[in-house]
Design a protein around this motif. Sequence first.
Motif, PDB file in Angstrom:
ATOM      1  N   LEU A 114       0.633   5.305  12.926  1.00  0.00           N
ATOM      2  CA  LEU A 114       1.615   5.864  12.149  1.00  0.00           C
ATOM      3  C   LEU A 114       0.407   7.288  10.837  1.00  0.00           C
ATOM      4  O   LEU A 114       1.002   8.055  10.825  1.00  0.00           O
ATOM      5  CB  LEU A 114       2.909   5.385  11.482  1.00  0.00           C
ATOM      6  CG  LEU A 114       4.199   5.753  12.277  1.00  0.00           C
ATOM      7  CD1 LEU A 114       4.646   3.857  11.204  1.00  0.00           C
ATOM      8  CD2 LEU A 114       4.459   6.139  12.428  1.00  0.00           C
ATOM      9  N   ARG A 115       0.094   6.225  10.266  1.00  0.00           N
ATOM     10  CA  ARG A 115      -1.326   6.137   9.287  1.00  0.00           C
ATOM     11  C   ARG A 115      -2.386   7.256   9.588  1.00  0.00           C
ATOM     12  O   ARG A 115      -3.241   7.364   8.700  1.00  0.00           O
ATOM     13  CB  ARG A 115      -1.713   4.649   8.468  1.00  0.00           C
ATOM     14  CG  ARG A 115      -0.096   4.388   8.066  1.00  0.00           C
ATOM     15  CD  ARG A 115      -0.517   3.124   7.341  1.00  0.00           C
ATOM     16  NE  ARG A 115      -0.517   3.633   5.827  1.00  0.00           N
ATOM     17  CZ  ARG A 115      -1.007   2.791   4.949  1.00  0.00           C
ATOM     18  NH1 ARG A 115      -1.694   1.376   5.431  1.00  0.00           N
ATOM     19  NH2 ARG A 115      -1.521   2.781   4.065  1.00  0.00           N
ATOM     20  N   SER A 116      -2.878   7.217  11.077  1.00  0.00           N
ATOM     21  CA  SER A 116      -3.679   8.169  11.178  1.00  0.00           C
ATOM     22  C   SER A 116      -3.808   9.153  12.360  1.00  0.00           C
ATOM     23  O   SER A 116      -4.080  10.623  11.664  1.00  0.00           O
ATOM     24  CB  SER A 116      -4.945   6.611  11.763  1.00  0.00           C
ATOM     25  OG  SER A 116      -4.364   6.288  13.404  1.00  0.00           O
ATOM     26  N   ALA A 168      -1.579  12.043  10.203  1.00  0.00           N
ATOM     27  CA  ALA A 168      -1.754  12.466   9.721  1.00  0.00           C
ATOM     28  C   ALA A 168      -1.451  13.946   9.013  1.00  0.00           C
ATOM     29  O   ALA A 168      -1.346  14.310   7.181  1.00  0.00           O
ATOM     30  CB  ALA A 168      -3.053  12.273   8.481  1.00  0.00           C
ATOM     31  N   GLN A 209       0.773  -0.861  -0.296  1.00  0.00           N
ATOM     32  CA  GLN A 209       0.005  -0.067  -0.091  1.00  0.00           C
ATOM     33  C   GLN A 209       0.769   1.072  -0.067  1.00  0.00           C
ATOM     34  O   GLN A 209       1.073   2.350   0.541  1.00  0.00           O
ATOM     35  CB  GLN A 209      -0.803  -0.107   1.690  1.00  0.00           C
ATOM     36  CG  GLN A 209      -1.848  -1.395   1.723  1.00  0.00           C
ATOM     37  CD  GLN A 209      -2.614  -1.209   1.789  1.00  0.00           C
ATOM     38  OE1 GLN A 209      -2.808  -0.066   2.904  1.00  0.00           O
ATOM     39  NE2 GLN A 209      -3.762  -1.727   2.712  1.00  0.00           N
ATOM     40  N   ASN A 220       5.902   5.949   1.071  1.00  0.00           N
ATOM     41  CA  ASN A 220       6.188   6.685   2.250  1.00  0.00           C
ATOM     42  C   ASN A 220       6.774   5.632   3.084  1.00  0.00           C
ATOM     43  O   ASN A 220       7.591   4.569   2.281  1.00  0.00           O
ATOM     44  CB  ASN A 220       4.264   6.147   3.208  1.00  0.00           C
ATOM     45  CG  ASN A 220       3.854   7.037   3.061  1.00  0.00           C
ATOM     46  OD1 ASN A 220       4.199   8.147   1.654  1.00  0.00           O
ATOM     47  ND2 ASN A 220       2.806   6.469   2.864  1.00  0.00           N
ATOM     48  N   TYR A 253      10.278   8.833   9.786  1.00  0.00           N
ATOM     49  CA  TYR A 253       9.595   7.825   9.047  1.00  0.00           C
ATOM     50  C   TYR A 253       8.024   9.040   8.165  1.00  0.00           C
ATOM     51  O   TYR A 253       7.696  10.214   9.192  1.00  0.00           O
ATOM     52  CB  TYR A 253       8.088   7.522   9.735  1.00  0.00           C
ATOM     53  CG  TYR A 253       6.828   7.247   9.404  1.00  0.00           C
ATOM     54  CD1 TYR A 253       6.439   6.491   8.268  1.00  0.00           C
ATOM     55  CD2 TYR A 253       5.104   7.792   9.161  1.00  0.00           C
ATOM     56  CE1 TYR A 253       5.720   5.242   7.523  1.00  0.00           C
ATOM     57  CE2 TYR A 253       3.890   7.404   8.094  1.00  0.00           C
ATOM     58  CZ  TYR A 253       4.421   6.061   7.383  1.00  0.00           C
ATOM     59  OH  TYR A 253       3.422   5.635   7.438  1.00  0.00           O
ATOM     60  N   TYR A 282       1.921   0.991  12.514  1.00  0.00           N
ATOM     61  CA  TYR A 282       1.709   1.420  11.257  1.00  0.00           C
ATOM     62  C   TYR A 282       0.011   2.203  11.807  1.00  0.00           C
ATOM     63  O   TYR A 282      -0.633   2.873  10.832  1.00  0.00           O
ATOM     64  CB  TYR A 282       1.170   0.372   9.896  1.00  0.00           C
ATOM     65  CG  TYR A 282       2.263  -0.047   9.583  1.00  0.00           C
ATOM     66  CD1 TYR A 282       3.011   1.430   8.373  1.00  0.00           C
ATOM     67  CD2 TYR A 282       3.654  -0.361   9.227  1.00  0.00           C
ATOM     68  CE1 TYR A 282       4.097   2.017   7.215  1.00  0.00           C
ATOM     69  CE2 TYR A 282       4.991  -0.698   8.745  1.00  0.00           C
ATOM     70  CZ  TYR A 282       4.388   0.998   7.926  1.00  0.00           C
ATOM     71  OH  TYR A 282       6.117   1.106   7.202  1.00  0.00           O
ATOM     72  N   GLU A 289       3.884   1.936   1.229  1.00  0.00           N
ATOM     73  CA  GLU A 289       4.327   1.597   1.409  1.00  0.00           C
ATOM     74  C   GLU A 289       6.255   0.530   2.069  1.00  0.00           C
ATOM     75  O   GLU A 289       6.105  -0.494   2.034  1.00  0.00           O
ATOM     76  CB  GLU A 289       4.484   1.056   3.819  1.00  0.00           C
ATOM     77  CG  GLU A 289       2.990   2.070   4.055  1.00  0.00           C
ATOM     78  CD  GLU A 289       3.037   3.268   4.252  1.00  0.00           C
ATOM     79  OE1 GLU A 289       4.435   3.637   4.677  1.00  0.00           O
ATOM     80  OE2 GLU A 289       2.183   3.913   5.010  1.00  0.00           O
ATOM     81  N   HIS A 330       6.066  10.007   4.924  1.00  0.00           N
ATOM     82  CA  HIS A 330       4.381   9.661   4.086  1.00  0.00           C
ATOM     83  C   HIS A 330       3.797  10.593   3.980  1.00  0.00           C
ATOM     84  O   HIS A 330       3.771  12.097   4.190  1.00  0.00           O
ATOM     85  CB  HIS A 330       3.755   8.741   6.052  1.00  0.00           C
ATOM     86  CG  HIS A 330       2.975  10.077   6.406  1.00  0.00           C
ATOM     87  ND1 HIS A 330       1.372  10.068   7.177  1.00  0.00           N
ATOM     88  CD2 HIS A 330       3.628  11.089   6.968  1.00  0.00           C
ATOM     89  CE1 HIS A 330       1.234  10.608   7.575  1.00  0.00           C
ATOM     90  NE2 HIS A 330       2.336  10.886   8.049  1.00  0.00           N
ATOM     91  N   ASN A 331       3.260  10.804   2.744  1.00  0.00           N
ATOM     92  CA  ASN A 331       2.443  11.729   2.381  1.00  0.00           C
ATOM     93  C   ASN A 331       3.160  13.148   2.132  1.00  0.00           C
ATOM     94  O   ASN A 331       2.455  14.187   1.794  1.00  0.00           O
ATOM     95  CB  ASN A 331       1.156  12.120   2.608  1.00  0.00           C
ATOM     96  CG  ASN A 331       0.526  10.480   3.121  1.00  0.00           C
ATOM     97  OD1 ASN A 331      -0.102  10.037   1.905  1.00  0.00           O
ATOM     98  ND2 ASN A 331      -1.349  10.876   3.382  1.00  0.00           N
ATOM     99  N   HIS A 359       4.393  -7.122   8.559  1.00  0.00           N
ATOM    100  CA  HIS A 359       5.118  -6.233   7.728  1.00  0.00           C
ATOM    101  C   HIS A 359       6.257  -7.207   7.128  1.00  0.00           C
ATOM    102  O   HIS A 359       6.781  -7.142   7.693  1.00  0.00           O
ATOM    103  CB  HIS A 359       5.563  -5.055   7.830  1.00  0.00           C
ATOM    104  CG  HIS A 359       4.200  -4.633   9.274  1.00  0.00           C
ATOM    105  ND1 HIS A 359       2.965  -4.637   8.508  1.00  0.00           N
ATOM    106  CD2 HIS A 359       3.703  -4.494   9.884  1.00  0.00           C
ATOM    107  CE1 HIS A 359       2.173  -3.824   8.970  1.00  0.00           C
ATOM    108  NE2 HIS A 359       2.344  -3.782  10.219  1.00  0.00           N
TER     109      HIS A 359
END
Length: 732
Positions: A210-212, A215, A46, A192, A239, A207, A48, A241-242, A74
Amino acid sequence: PVWHGKSVQAGGDTMQGSASADSLLWQDMHAPHDLLPQLASHLHWQGEIILLNTNWGMLDLVANLIATLREFGHQHVLLLVDNQALAEHAKAHGRLPCVWSSMLDKYTRAAPILGDNRCPGTCESNFPEQLAFNRASVIQGRRQPRMNASCRRALEMYCEPSAMSFYRCDSVRRMWLLRYHYTARLIRLGYNVLLLDADTAILADPYPYLRSSFAEYQALCAHDHTAWPQMKVNGGTWYVHNAQVGGPVHRLFEDFSERIISLLEAYPAVKRYDMWQPSGAKALRPAQFLLFDQVLINSVLLDAVTGTKHALNSTEKDVQLSAVEARRASWQRSCCFATPQLFIPASTRGRSELQPRAVDAGAVADGAAEINLRPMDAPYSLRYLKLRDLSDCAATGVSKATAARVSPAKPAGHGRSRCASRAPERVAKMPAWLLSSEADSPMPSASAWGERPPSAAMVHFVCSAWPGSDGRRAALRLWGLWRQADVDAVMGEQVAKLQQERTHRFVAFSSLVPALSPAELTPYLRLISLLGLISGRTPVLPLMPCGPPATAQAGPSRKTTQIRSWAWPALDANGEPIRIGEGRRRPCGWVLHRIGARRLPRPLCVQRPLEGCFHAFALPTELEHARLPADFWNQTLSDSPTEASSDRSMSLADAAAILRLGVKMRSDATQVATVPVLAQQVSSVRALQDAHEFLRVQREALRGSPRRSALLAEAWSKCQRMLVNNMCAATC
């Protein structure tokens, strides 16, 4: 095997490449072809990627980390190793998903002085570049081959040292630099990236958080009070992301790579030296910190937030800033957030002995070394920075310095625009429940790291070992986080045999040892190690009461405050951890809450093992499946030493008594032999407090001791040297 050559499912879509994963792994990812785009396409989940790194010395730790990540589902892991031989070993043993990179190899070659053709450039052997800072790491138990003497002389006489030799950048530091370069490239490809050091423990799946929970932050990092210049960011945990391609966070990592290449390309015409030299120095010292990844990422981050490029000097540590720059470089605080319920053990709710208290926004300067304690369920504040976008949309292409050395690739994108809104991006420091480390400020206590449910999703063992990594390994084994079968598969047959040998028979104290400091414990460690040496058994690290949290002593003698607790650092009169030089005193023990499924009535402690002692000593939890004497645990967990008996031979005050008991244990058929902690022994064992007496008894014991395998004998030798020098009392 972790990987089976199959395409990886990513959000319901199968990412097909032109080659199988097996054909891409275990080789040079830089040349002759750039393999990163295909590798990322095969391995991601996804969007990552988890990027890890290791050399021979940390291979078992990273194997354990990968096995733990796999248990959480993972497998999107890419492991960067520091040389080809290690990649080939990983392929043959356990098939860890790793690659190596030759990107910086050309900077390890010596150059002729004034074009002298007698300069050999390199001396061919089984390992690349045998000069100290050019060569790769060597597998455990194997020695670096010697260079041809005439070739070495030619290198010294007719060659300019390589750039890596000049800046003291060995294979491990080169690998640390490369991980930032490949992180920048993965961001450009649209992925990411979770960047982790090998000495990281995963206690809960990070995760979902980290992803929520974060954000609105494009990058998360870890605080490190030892890092400089003043941004105090650890080099091993990120980390991303985005993050916008070409945006501030992406530029942060690309600037990191460009500075490396710029410094190396300028050599030898331009040599950077440390602006400060110690008194009496006969020559200038190279500015080796310019190729230390932690210094470099802090410097790049400082320049990014202030908008000014600053020169570094090892003596300044914190760069001199103007008032405006200092304000921009200050971490802002956002308050207040609730710790997720998973990381609040029921037994600790409402107690104030495990974690630092929440700090109101702006109340305490970032990096303050306070240890004020709070209940673990109290709100916390988040430290963050805004990165300004100083580039325009047209600047999103690959930089000149990078394009000259890396094959450009189109970003995977995952729906992300290369010319996004160009809004400022934010970098935050991970809270203690997400990543806990003794390098954080305020300093969290490690006393709850082995608790269940866990007190944090991840633990980074920075500052937890002296001088190597055995303290980290011991903690993982103590808390049931050491995946021995996976480690054995990766390390090879020799290490697997070592493990079988050291777990064959044990010798342990039969009750808690009444010691509250390393100085008090040292004679007991020396005693149990001598009995193990004579009997051929593996000594077990003693269990001890943890003691109360250390309290300050009044008066001017703060620096000599006695450590009276294994679980908490000693505090000075102001309630701050006592310092050694620029560092803070750390607790000397790991806290044990359970042995297997058995929860202890109260937490107990073991000393954090010294280097070499991970194999030479066993941990109490390793006795869980051993054949134990009747009522062993009830007696071992007893608070008081055994009452004095009529057997005066147990007084162990001289070499003869120790030798007699050791020989008796050698012929004993039981798997676990026990040594009572007798009341009179508490005083008589002090005969081993003196290092000279210990050495004398040790030499006598060695004459008749059973032979051990080469690796175990090496570990024993190293551990015994540490015990002679009493290293724990000198450093923790």
